[in-house]
Design an enzyme around this catalytic site. Sequence first.
Site, PDB file in Angstrom:
ATOM      1  N   TYR A  82      -1.761 -40.494  14.582  1.00 47.54           N
ATOM      2  CA  TYR A  82      -0.474 -39.828  14.400  1.00 47.54           C
ATOM      3  C   TYR A  82       0.586 -40.575  15.205  1.00 47.54           C
ATOM      4  CZ  TYR A  82       2.549 -36.021  13.006  1.00 47.54           C
ATOM      5  OH  TYR A  82       3.565 -35.300  12.434  1.00 47.54           O
TER       6      TYR A  82
ATOM      7  N   LYS B 113     -14.640 -27.927  -9.591  1.00 47.74           N
ATOM      8  CA  LYS B 113     -14.472 -29.296 -10.086  1.00 47.74           C
ATOM      9  C   LYS B 113     -14.399 -30.275  -8.919  1.00 47.74           C
ATOM     10  CE  LYS B 113     -13.434 -30.536 -13.800  1.00 47.74           C
ATOM     11  NZ  LYS B 113     -13.686 -30.795 -15.218  1.00 47.74           N
TER      12      LYS B 113
ATOM     13  N   ASN C 183     -19.153 -21.180 -24.138  1.00 41.18           N
ATOM     14  CA  ASN C 183     -19.755 -20.782 -22.870  1.00 41.18           C
ATOM     15  C   ASN C 183     -19.181 -19.445 -22.411  1.00 41.18           C
ATOM     16  OD1 ASN C 183     -21.805 -22.321 -21.679  1.00 41.18           O
ATOM     17  ND2 ASN C 183     -20.388 -24.000 -21.245  1.00 41.18           N
TER      18      ASN C 183
END
Length: 425
Positions: free
Chosen positions: A38, A93, A288
């Site tokens: 940083y 996902k 599905n």
Amino acid sequence: MNDLKAKALEYHEAGRPGKIEVIASKPHSTQYDLTLAYSPGVAEPCLAIQANPEDAYKYTAKRNLVAVISNGTAVLGLGNLGALAGKPVMEGKGMLFKIYADVDVFDIEVDTEDVEDFIRTVKNIAPTFGGINLEDIKAPECFEIERRLKEELDIPLMHDDQHGTAIISAAALLNACDVAGKDLSKCCIVISGAGSAAISCALLYIAVGAKRENIMMLDSKGVITKNRADFAKLDATKQSFAVDTDASTLEEAVKGSDIFIGLSKADVLSQDMVRTMNANPIVFAMSNPDPEISYENAMASREDIIFATGRSDIPNQVNNVLAFPFIFRGALDVRATKINEEMKLAATHALAALTKEPVPADFNAQFDNKLVFGKHYLIPKPSDPRLLVAVSSAVAKAAVESGVAKNPIIDWDVYKKQLGEIVLK
């Protein structure tokens, strides 16, 4: 089912809620580490990127970071649940991207159904990412969203509900035709459903050999024909699949057909309908979680049927995880500016070819019924460790050969070895 509901909720709630987290990828245990990470050290990569934006791929996570973005208007088979309710799917996902292809993901839920607002939001956050996976966006809006974003962004982007299903089912369909002794170009294909997945599947089937004039598509009102009363009200994409036929119902359409593709809803295909299909019928019932015809009913309908669904507890699962992690892995690795037709076709043919190769003994040992190419094994299993190397390298090569790769692979053997090392982690 009640037990599954309870277990699923417990799974998502237990420990750290959700399925993904962000972890640090650089040393951070000392004060000097933090000085580099940083202030003041972080100023140096900022200035370098300002001078050369391509350096973002060198100094940030952009090169391995995909956004999974949805507005929740078409979540699984559940419909328009809204952006927030779709978040568990988007996190899922992200989890699959990571475990199958070591791709990092931020899931982004955009709370709008306005096409222009959605496109504007995605464009504004796109600099963060190396790729964008659109997910669970209803048709026909998804077509315009994907088309516009592909034109206006220079990173790989794909609406997985359309193209993932198309790629995997097309690979399975090529193999099913081989098993059935059918010529795809001569097959009569009936597609139950006319949403984003159905349209994309039909277009890819045509790209791998099917004839448009041999495809009969049905929406909720029946067969899409040029003489239907509401033809003028249909969107242009649906109209392009209109045919001249007297058939109006699924029962009439499926009679004498070779292939049934289900992307609609449960239990619309009966045993009697299947019995009216031609010899060695190919039935992909992919709704599905419940398919257009159950596995048990399909198998009992006739002995020569070749059957696939989207379910993991049935042979020949058409599962999108066979495509999207590996497609994005290959696209990211060559810094592709888009996911084009050549890349999708490469993934399709790689999946089809891999299925015909002998399955490694150590992987095959986990299955009671050994995997051998044939009517009960038309497509690889999602956990097959060969997928990453086979599909990602094929996609990367197609990107290079089609001219959309900013970072072409020079040594493909080395690249495949690197992919193999990801699998072994």
